[in-house]
Design a protein around this motif. Structure first.
Motif, short mmCIF file in Angstrom:
data_model
loop_
_atom_site.label_atom_id
_atom_site.label_comp_id
_atom_site.label_asym_id
_atom_site.label_seq_id
_atom_site.Cartn_x
_atom_site.Cartn_y
_atom_site.Cartn_z
N GLY A 44 0.81 -1.22 0.00
CA GLY A 44 0.00 0.00 0.00
C GLY A 44 0.84 1.26 0.00
N GLN A 45 0.30 2.30 -0.63
CA GLN A 45 0.97 3.60 -0.64
C GLN A 45 0.51 4.48 0.51
OE1 GLN A 45 0.33 5.42 -4.44
NE2 GLN A 45 1.58 3.96 -5.55
N ILE A 46 -0.64 4.15 1.08
CA ILE A 46 -1.20 4.95 2.17
C ILE A 46 -1.35 4.06 3.39
CG2 ILE A 46 -3.20 6.29 2.93
CD1 ILE A 46 -3.80 6.91 0.03
N HIS A 47 -0.93 4.57 4.54
CA HIS A 47 -1.15 3.85 5.79
C HIS A 47 -1.88 4.76 6.76
CE1 HIS A 47 1.18 0.38 4.57
NE2 HIS A 47 2.12 1.20 4.15
N VAL A 48 -2.92 4.23 7.36
CA VAL A 48 -3.78 5.01 8.24
C VAL A 48 -3.73 4.42 9.64
CG1 VAL A 48 -6.17 5.69 8.72
CG2 VAL A 48 -5.30 5.75 6.37
N ARG A 49 -3.55 5.29 10.61
CA ARG A 49 -3.59 4.87 12.01
C ARG A 49 -4.86 5.45 12.64
NH1 ARG A 49 1.36 6.34 15.87
NH2 ARG A 49 2.45 4.98 14.36
N ALA A 50 -5.51 4.67 13.47
CA ALA A 50 -6.75 5.11 14.10
C ALA A 50 -6.46 5.75 15.46
CB ALA A 50 -7.71 3.93 14.29
N SER A 51 -7.06 6.91 15.68
CA SER A 51 -6.98 7.59 16.97
C SER A 51 -8.39 7.69 17.54
CB SER A 51 -6.39 8.98 16.79
OG SER A 51 -6.58 9.76 17.95
N LYS A 52 -8.55 7.25 18.79
CA LYS A 52 -9.88 7.24 19.41
C LYS A 52 -10.19 8.57 20.08
CE LYS A 52 -10.71 4.98 23.27
NZ LYS A 52 -11.06 3.99 24.30
#
Length: 577
Positions: free
Chosen positions: A255-263
Motif C-alpha cells: 500500500g501507498q497509504i497507511h492510516v492509524r486510528a486515533s480514538k
C-alpha cells in the motif's frame, strides 16, 4: 433543490433498484465507503456527469462520520503547528457550508477560551484568533461568523456563570460552526442520488474484479439477503477512512497509504448541568477539550489515544470518561459526575501514519494515490475539508479515464433542503399555522430537513398520529422515524435511533424506552414481520447493554471485549427477505 423538485429518496425500493442497476452496467466510478468522504466523492463525480455507484458495508456514516465533535472548524491547534494552509482551507470550506452549501445543517456556534496565565497569554491567544479570523475570509465570501472579542473575567462570567471564578483570569470569545454529522452525510447522499448516483448501504465489498493488473470493479455481498453481485467500473475509489489498509489488502500489493486510528471519546450531558450561553474550549496536555452546545444538551470532548482494536465499534472505557470529566471539572464551579452523563460515544480519526508515535501529532492533511491502474485511494483529512478531498479524488479518477471530465462544481451545489430554507425559516409562523404543529416543532424540523420539511409534513397529513412526539424522547416526532425508513436509508432500528436521530446519546435510557415504538413505526415501510421487529428490539437492547458495561471497564482491551459481545444486526428474515 426542494422536495417539490423531486429530491431522490433512499428507501428500500430505491436501494433494491440501485443494486440492480449497479450490477447491470459498467459505471465510470464505484465508491467504497458511505462516510463523509465517500459521499462527497459520489456527489462530486455525479455532478461532473459521471455514472456513479456507492457501496457501504454498514449504515451510512456509521463509522467516524457520525462520531465526530460535530464541528465545522479550521482547527485552532493547527495554527500553533504553523499549518496555515490547512487552517485557511478549512475556514474557506466553513464559509461555503454556512452560506451556500448547507445553511440548514451548518450553523455558527460561539466558544469561550478562558485565560489562565497573566501577561503573555491574552496577546498570544488574541494574535492567534486575529489570524484565525483573517484566514476565514475567502474569495467572494465573508467569514459567515462574527470576529473574536476580548472579555474580562466579569464579562465572561455573565456569559458562562458555570465557570469557577478562580480558575481563570479573563477570556476571549470566538466563533466556529457545528453540524449534525450523520445527517449531513445522509443529505449529501440523497443529493448525489438526485444527480444520478446509485447508492446502497449494507453492501460489503469483498473483493476486486481484475483484468490483469488493472482493477475493473468490485465484488459485493448484499448483507440483507446474502446475494453476491459484481459491479464493473472504469475506476474504483477507496474512501473507507480507518479501513483504508483493509481495502488495500484486498487488492494485494504494497500500500501507498497507511492510516492509524486515533480514538476520540465524547460525553453528552443535559443543558441544565452547565449554566452557560456559550460553548467553552480548554487546553489539555494532549489536545483541546470542547464543551459544545447541542440542542438541550452539551457535548464534551474529546480524547486522543491510539486504537488498534475493533474499528467498527470503538469502545469508551471508564478511564476515557474519567479523563474528560476530570479536565472539564477543573474550570466548573459545580463539577459533573458520571451520574450527569446521558450518553457516551467513541469515534476513530483516520490519521495518516508518520514517524510520530503520538496520534495527536499525526497529519490531518489528506493524500490521494493511484496504487494500481483503476484504483484511487483517498485518506486522512478532516470532516470540514471533505469536499476538497472528494474533489482531489475525482480529479484522480478523471486522470484515469480516457474522456474529458469537467472540473468540480460542488462549491456551487447546495445540498438537498438548502434551497428555499431561509424563506421557509422566515415563514415558520405561517408554516406552523398551516401544519398544526407548534412553531418550536417547525424550527426543529427546518434545522434538520430544511426545505425537505414538506416530506415530513406530508407523512403527518396522511397519518395525524405521526405528529405526536416519541414517548420518552419528545424532541423527535413519530413522523421522523417513519421518514428515516422511507426517505433516508435507515435499514435497522439502530440506524434510526443512533444516526437519523441521536436518541441513543441524548437520553439517559439511551433509546431503550422508545425502541419498541420506533421499531413498530419502521416495520411497515421496511416490511418487517413480528419476528423481525422483535429481533430489532432485542439487538438494540443488547447493543446498549454492552456499551454501558464496556464503559465500566478500566482498559481499552476490557471495554472492547465486552462491546464485541453484542452481535451484529441479523439480516432481515421472513416475508421481507
Amino acid at each position: 433543490m426542494t422536495a417539490r423538485m423531486g429530491t431522490a429518496r433512499l428507501g428500500p425500493a430505491e436501494r433494491a433498484t440501485a443494486l440492480r442497476r449497479m450490477a447491470a452496467q459498467e459505471l465510470d466510478v464505484v465508491v467504497i465507503g458511505g462516510g463523509v468522504v465517500g459521499a462527497g466523492v459520489a456527489l462530486d463525480a455525479a455532478t461532473r456527469g459521471l455514472t456513479v455507484g456507492l457501496l457501504e458495508t454498514r449504515d451510512f456514516a456509521s463509522g467516524t462520520s457520525s462520531r465526530s465533535s460535530k464541528l465545522i472548524h479550521g482547527g485552532l491547534r493547527y495554527l500553533e503547528q504553523l499549518n496555515f494552509d490547512l487552517v485557511r482551507e478549512a475556514l474557506q470550506e466553513r464559509a461555503l457550508l454556512l452560506q451556500r452549501i448547507a445553511p440548514h445543517l451548518v450553523r455558527p456556534v460561539p466558544f469561550l477560551f478562558p485565560l489562565t496565565h497573566l501577561g503573555w497569554e491574552r496577546p498570544y491567544v488574541g494574535a492567534g484568533l486575529t489570524l484565525y479570523d483573517t484566514l476565514g475570509f475567502s474569495l467572494g465570501f465573508t467569514r459567515g461568523v462574527p470576529g473574536h472579542r476580548h472579555l474580562s473575567r466579569r464579562r465572561a462570567l455573565r456569559l458562562a456563570p458555570a465557570l469557577r471564578r478562580t480558575a481563570f483570569s479573563g477570556a476571549v470569545q470566538y466563533w466556529d460552526a457545528q453540524v449534525d454529522d450523520a445527517r449531513y452525510v445522509m443529505t449529501m447522499l440523497r443529493t448525489a442520488a438526485t444527480y444520478g448516483a446509485e447508492v446502497a448501504s449494507r453492501a460489503q465489498v469483498v473483493g476486486f474484479l481484475r483484468e490483469g493488473e488493472r482493477v475493473t470493479g468490485v465484488r459485493a455481498l448484499d448483507l440483507e439477503d446474502g446475494a453476491e453481485l459484481d459491479v464493473r467500473a472504469r475506476q474504483v475509489v477507496n474512501a473507507t477512512g480507518v479501513w483504508t489498509d483493509d481495502i488495500q489488502e484486498l487488492v494485494g500489493g504494497r500500500g501507498q497509504i497507511h492510516v492509524r486510528a486515533s480514538k476520540g471519546v465524547h460525553l453528552v450531558v443535559p443543558r441544565d448541568r452547565i449554566h452557560s450561553l456559550t460553548g467553552i474550549i480548554l487546553r489539555t496536555e494532549k489536545s483541546v477539550l470542547f464543551v459544545i452546545p447541542w440542542g438541550r444538551h452539551w457535548i464534551i470532548g474529546t480524547t486522543d489515544t491510539r486504537w488498534d482494536l475493533d474499528r467498527a465499534h470503538p469502545a469508551a472505557s471508564r478511564s476515557d470518561i474519567d479523563y474528560v470529566l476530570e479536565h472539564v471539572n477543573r474550570v466548573l464551579s459545580v463539577p459533573l459526575s458520571r451520574d450527569d452523563v446521558e450518553g457516551v460515544y467513541a469515534g476513530l480519526r483516520p490519521l495518516l501514519s508518520g514517524e510520530s508515535e503520538e496520534t495527536s501529532k499525526l497529519s490531518r492533511e489528506h493524500v490521494v494515490a493511484h496504487p494500481v491502474p483503476g484504483l484511487v485511494m483517498v485518506a486522512g483529512g478532516k470532516y470540514t475539508t471533505y469536499r476538497v478531498m472528494a474533489r482531489d479524488a475525482v480529479d484522480a479518477v478523471a486522470h484515469g479515464l480516457d474522456q474529458r471530465v469537467p472540473p468540480s462544481c460542488t462549491d456551487r451545489i447546495p445540498l438537498a433542503g438548502a434551497e428555499g430554507y431561509q424563506a421557509l425559516w422566515n415563514s415558520r409562523q405561517r408554516l406552523a399555522g398551516s401544519s398544526g404543529l407548534h412553531v418550536a416543532r417547525i424550527e426543529h424540523l427546518l434545522q434538520r430537513y430544511g426545505s425537505l420539511i414538506d416530506e415530513v409534513i406530508t407523512l403527518i397529513e396522511r397519518d395525524p398520529s405521526l405528529a405526536l412526539p416519541l414517548t420518552g424522547a419528545d424532541d423527535y416526532l413519530r413522523a421522523e422515524i417513519v421518514h428515516a425508513a422511507t426517505h433516508e436509508g435507515a435499514r435497522h432500528l439502530n440506524d434510526a435511533l443512533s444516526r437519523r436521530t441521536h436518541i441513543s446519546i441524548e437520553t439517559f435510557h439511551r433509546g431503550l424506552a422508545v425502541a419498541e415504538e420506533a421499531a413498530e413505526l419502521m416495520a411497515g415501510p421496511l416490511g418487517w414481520d413480528a419476528e423481525q421487529t422483535k429481533r430489532e428490539i432485542e439487538h438494540y437492547t443488547k447493543r446498549i447493554e454492552a456499551e454501558r458495561l464496556s464503559q465500566e471497564q478500566d482498559t481499552d482491551q476490557e471495554a472492547d471485549a465486552i462491546r464485541l459481545g453484542a452481535p451484529e444486526i441479523v439480516p432481515v428474515v421472513g416475508p421481507a427477505s
